[in-house]
Design a protein around this motif. Structure first.
Motif, PDB file in Angstrom:
ATOM      1  N   LEU A 136       0.830  -1.204   0.000  1.00 11.43           N
ATOM      2  CA  LEU A 136       0.000   0.000   0.000  1.00 11.43           C
ATOM      3  C   LEU A 136       0.870   1.263   0.000  1.00 11.43           C
ATOM      4  N   ILE A 137       1.963   1.247   0.770  1.00 11.71           N
ATOM      5  CA  ILE A 137       2.872   2.397   0.791  1.00 11.71           C
ATOM      6  C   ILE A 137       3.422   2.648  -0.609  1.00 11.71           C
ATOM      7  N   GLU A 138       3.827   1.581  -1.284  1.00 10.15           N
ATOM      8  CA  GLU A 138       4.388   1.748  -2.625  1.00 10.15           C
ATOM      9  C   GLU A 138       3.340   2.206  -3.628  1.00 10.15           C
ATOM     10  N   ARG A 139       2.103   1.780  -3.445  1.00 13.68           N
ATOM     11  CA  ARG A 139       1.026   2.259  -4.324  1.00 13.68           C
ATOM     12  C   ARG A 139       0.790   3.748  -4.139  1.00 13.68           C
ATOM     13  N   ARG A 140       0.892   4.205  -2.899  1.00 14.32           N
ATOM     14  CA  ARG A 140       0.622   5.622  -2.608  1.00 14.32           C
ATOM     15  C   ARG A 140       1.812   6.517  -2.933  1.00 14.32           C
ATOM     16  N   HIS A 141       3.006   5.926  -2.973  1.00 12.56           N
ATOM     17  CA  HIS A 141       4.220   6.721  -3.203  1.00 12.56           C
ATOM     18  C   HIS A 141       5.065   6.075  -4.301  1.00 12.56           C
ATOM     19  N   PRO A 142       4.622   6.115  -5.538  1.00 13.10           N
ATOM     20  CA  PRO A 142       5.381   5.514  -6.640  1.00 13.10           C
ATOM     21  C   PRO A 142       6.632   6.323  -6.955  1.00 13.10           C
ATOM     22  N   PRO A 143       7.529   5.773  -7.755  1.00 15.30           N
ATOM     23  CA  PRO A 143       8.733   6.527  -8.138  1.00 15.30           C
ATOM     24  C   PRO A 143       8.359   7.822  -8.855  1.00 15.30           C
TER      25      PRO A 143
ATOM     26  N   ARG B  98      18.122  27.710 -12.544  1.00 17.63           N
ATOM     27  CA  ARG B  98      19.359  28.385 -12.177  1.00 17.63           C
ATOM     28  C   ARG B  98      20.558  27.442 -12.182  1.00 17.63           C
ATOM     29  N   ALA B  99      20.306  26.135 -12.131  1.00 21.80           N
ATOM     30  CA  ALA B  99      21.409  25.175 -12.050  1.00 21.80           C
ATOM     31  C   ALA B  99      20.939  23.804 -12.489  1.00 21.80           C
ATOM     32  N   GLU B 100      21.872  23.012 -12.966  1.00 20.48           N
ATOM     33  CA  GLU B 100      21.615  21.581 -13.140  1.00 20.48           C
ATOM     34  C   GLU B 100      21.545  20.967 -11.739  1.00 20.48           C
ATOM     35  N   MET B 101      20.531  20.126 -11.504  1.00 17.57           N
ATOM     36  CA  MET B 101      20.343  19.572 -10.171  1.00 17.57           C
ATOM     37  C   MET B 101      20.156  18.062 -10.241  1.00 17.57           C
ATOM     38  N   LEU B 102      20.662  17.396  -9.223  1.00 21.72           N
ATOM     39  CA  LEU B 102      20.533  15.953  -9.114  1.00 21.72           C
ATOM     40  C   LEU B 102      20.057  15.618  -7.699  1.00 21.72           C
ATOM     41  N   PHE B 103      18.866  15.057  -7.619  1.00 19.24           N
ATOM     42  CA  PHE B 103      18.303  14.585  -6.349  1.00 19.24           C
ATOM     43  C   PHE B 103      18.313  13.063  -6.397  1.00 19.24           C
ATOM     44  N   VAL B 104      18.821  12.418  -5.371  1.00 14.55           N
ATOM     45  CA  VAL B 104      19.031  10.977  -5.437  1.00 14.55           C
ATOM     46  C   VAL B 104      18.546  10.288  -4.172  1.00 14.55           C
ATOM     47  N   ASP B 105      17.885   9.139  -4.356  1.00 11.19           N
ATOM     48  CA  ASP B 105      17.613   8.245  -3.235  1.00 11.19           C
ATOM     49  C   ASP B 105      18.916   7.512  -2.911  1.00 11.19           C
ATOM     50  N   ARG B 106      19.435   7.707  -1.705  1.00 12.48           N
ATOM     51  CA  ARG B 106      20.654   6.986  -1.346  1.00 12.48           C
ATOM     52  C   ARG B 106      20.428   5.474  -1.450  1.00 12.48           C
ATOM     53  N   PRO B 107      21.482   4.697  -1.653  1.00  9.74           N
ATOM     54  CA  PRO B 107      21.331   3.247  -1.807  1.00  9.74           C
ATOM     55  C   PRO B 107      20.521   2.609  -0.678  1.00  9.74           C
ATOM     56  N   GLY B 108      19.460   1.887  -1.072  1.00  9.00           N
ATOM     57  CA  GLY B 108      18.604   1.217  -0.102  1.00  9.00           C
ATOM     58  C   GLY B 108      17.440   2.050   0.370  1.00  9.00           C
ATOM     59  N   HIS B 109      17.388   3.319  -0.012  1.00  8.19           N
ATOM     60  CA  HIS B 109      16.341   4.222   0.444  1.00  8.19           C
ATOM     61  C   HIS B 109      15.407   4.584  -0.701  1.00  8.19           C
ATOM     62  N   GLY B 110      14.205   5.028  -0.348  1.00  7.95           N
ATOM     63  CA  GLY B 110      13.253   5.396  -1.372  1.00  7.95           C
ATOM     64  C   GLY B 110      13.049   4.245  -2.338  1.00  7.95           C
ATOM     65  N   TRP B 111      13.327   4.489  -3.613  1.00  3.17           N
ATOM     66  CA  TRP B 111      13.173   3.459  -4.636  1.00  3.17           C
ATOM     67  C   TRP B 111      14.517   2.943  -5.152  1.00  3.17           C
ATOM     68  N   SER B 112      15.614   3.298  -4.504  1.00  4.22           N
ATOM     69  CA  SER B 112      16.928   2.796  -4.912  1.00  4.22           C
ATOM     70  C   SER B 112      17.200   1.419  -4.325  1.00  4.22           C
ATOM     71  N   GLY B 113      17.887   0.587  -5.094  1.00  4.66           N
ATOM     72  CA  GLY B 113      18.366  -0.670  -4.553  1.00  4.66           C
ATOM     73  C   GLY B 113      19.554  -0.432  -3.626  1.00  4.66           C
ATOM     74  N   ARG B 114      19.831  -1.393  -2.766  1.00  8.32           N
ATOM     75  CA  ARG B 114      20.957  -1.235  -1.845  1.00  8.32           C
ATOM     76  C   ARG B 114      22.291  -1.441  -2.549  1.00  8.32           C
ATOM     77  N   GLY B 115      22.332  -2.354  -3.506  1.00  6.40           N
ATOM     78  CA  GLY B 115      23.582  -2.576  -4.230  1.00  6.40           C
ATOM     79  C   GLY B 115      24.589  -3.354  -3.409  1.00  6.40           C
ATOM     80  N   PRO B 116      25.866  -3.291  -3.783  1.00  2.82           N
ATOM     81  CA  PRO B 116      26.902  -4.078  -3.108  1.00  2.82           C
ATOM     82  C   PRO B 116      27.167  -3.585  -1.688  1.00  2.82           C
ATOM     83  N   ALA B 117      27.933  -4.390  -0.951  1.00  2.00           N
ATOM     84  CA  ALA B 117      28.214  -4.082   0.457  1.00  2.00           C
ATOM     85  C   ALA B 117      28.985  -2.785   0.635  1.00  2.00           C
ATOM     86  N   THR B 118      29.653  -2.314  -0.407  1.00  2.00           N
ATOM     87  CA  THR B 118      30.371  -1.040  -0.284  1.00  2.00           C
ATOM     88  C   THR B 118      29.429   0.106   0.045  1.00  2.00           C
TER      89      THR B 118
END
Length: 356
Positions: free
Chosen positions: A28-35, A87-107
């Motif tokens: 339900l959370i993912e349905r209400r808050h899609p990427p 005014r600027a190029e901007m990049l907003f990112v979900d840190r690894p494992g947060h939001g809709w980002s995968g966690r990725g490798p142990a690093t």
């Protein structure tokens, strides 16, 4: 023995019910808050992010925004994008494992690894350097950028950062529990979601206190995404490992050469501003500390205009940040929202001298 079997059967049934409810709750959370953005795979990590191209009349360098613990990219994008778009190029990112980002490798289990992954995402857009803006836990990601990848940083803006070892090194009990083998997995799959829902309102009030929580903040910023089991575990791993990371990296903060601004409040109930923010101002050569009376842990939302002015100053524009900080103090001087007495950790004793 029949009673023992009955108790065991009841507990197993309860766990199954809670696990099922958690799965439904996460769905339900993912349905209400899609990427809301795009996905790119860098450093073996599938990162969800929003890239905003520079406008024709841009007057600022590229900007990268990094959210704190329990958050996602919306927590930075909602307050900053309207003030900076074009005014600027901007990049907003979900840190690894947060939001809709995968966690990725142990690093990615360390702020340094997350900084490397974000730098790889910058590469995919041809962003060689950027002013990097980070809130709370992201303070450790910013220091990793400054110490380990200085060539990628045009400036650093720390917002209520976590950056230094603190007394005892402790964190909330549920972070440590979530990191415990087997039991931690069981906890996040059964109890973290219902328990988190019950605490969400009070926890949000504490994060903002003594300042008011913006209307519909939790819904608009999709804070409930952190209650999904995998995201909860990733968040717990980040926070549980923070002390060891900053204990090792903090002695090297004097190596940071990027121009730096630190914005903090004296009513922060989440991190020790006397240790973290004052410590960064002390340790990073030339860093400017903006110490705002009656400001809590959310300068990204409560002091957004001041943070934008800090970005502008680091970009070479004339800005009197101390005067702006005093103006902000006047505006929030009477703020007294939230259960501040219930959530204040209290300052360390004795408090370090502040560097203005």
């Amino acid at each position: 023995m029949n009673l023992v079997y009955a108790v065991v059967a009841f507990l197993l049934a309860l766990l199954l019910i809670l696990a099922g409810a958690t799965r439904v709750g996460a769905w339900l959370i993912e349905r209400r808050h899609p990427p809301v953005g795009s996905f790119a795979t860098v450093n073996g990590t599938r990162l969800h992010h929003v890239h905003v191209p520079a406008g024709a009349g841009s007057d600022l360098p590229p900007l990268v925004f990094v959210h704190g613990a329990s958050g996602n990219l919306l927590d930075q994008m909602l307050p900053f994008r309207p003030l900076l778009e074009g005014r600027a190029e901007m990049l907003f990112v979900d840190r690894p494992g947060h939001g809709w980002s995968g966690r990725g490798p142990a690093t990615n289990d360390t702020p340094a690894g997350q900084a490397e992954t974000i730098a790889a995402l910058m590469d995919s857009y041809g962003m060689e350097q950027a002013v990097v803006v980070g809130h709370s836990f992201a303070g450790a990601v910013l220091t990793a950028f400054g110490v380990l990848r200085p060539e990628r940083v045009a400036g650093l803006v720390f917002l209520a950062p976590a950056s230094h070892p603190w007394p005892g090194g402790g964190t909330s009990w549920y972070y440590d529990l979530s990191e415990t083998p087997v039991v931690g997995r069981l906890f996040t799959e059964t109890l973290a979601w219902p328990g988190g829902l019950m605490r969400l309102g009070t926890a949000t009030d504490c994060v903002f206190a003594p300042n008011a929580v913006p209307e519909n903040y939790a819904q608009d910023a999709a804070i409930r995404l952190v209650l999904r089991p995998a995201a909860f575990r990733a968040n717990a791993r980040d926070v549980a490992g923070l002390f060891d990371f900053v204990e090792k990296l903090a002695p090297r903060y004097g190596e940071i050469t990027a121009p730096t601004v630190v914005i903090t409040g004296n009513r922060d109930t989440v991190v020790y501003e006397e240790i973290h923010s004052a410590g960064l101002a002390r340790d990073i050569p030339g860093a400017e500390l903006l110490w705002v009376e009656n400001l809590g842990h959310k300068p990204d939302w409560i002091a957004t205009a001041l943070a934008v002015a800090a970005i502008e100053k680091l970009s070479g524009l004339e800005r009197d940040l101390q005067a702006m900080a005093r103006q902000l103090e006047s505006r929030i001087a009477t703020d007294a929202f939230g259960p501040i007495e219930a959530c204040a950790d209290g300052p360390p004793t004795p408090a370090p001298a502040l560097q203005q």
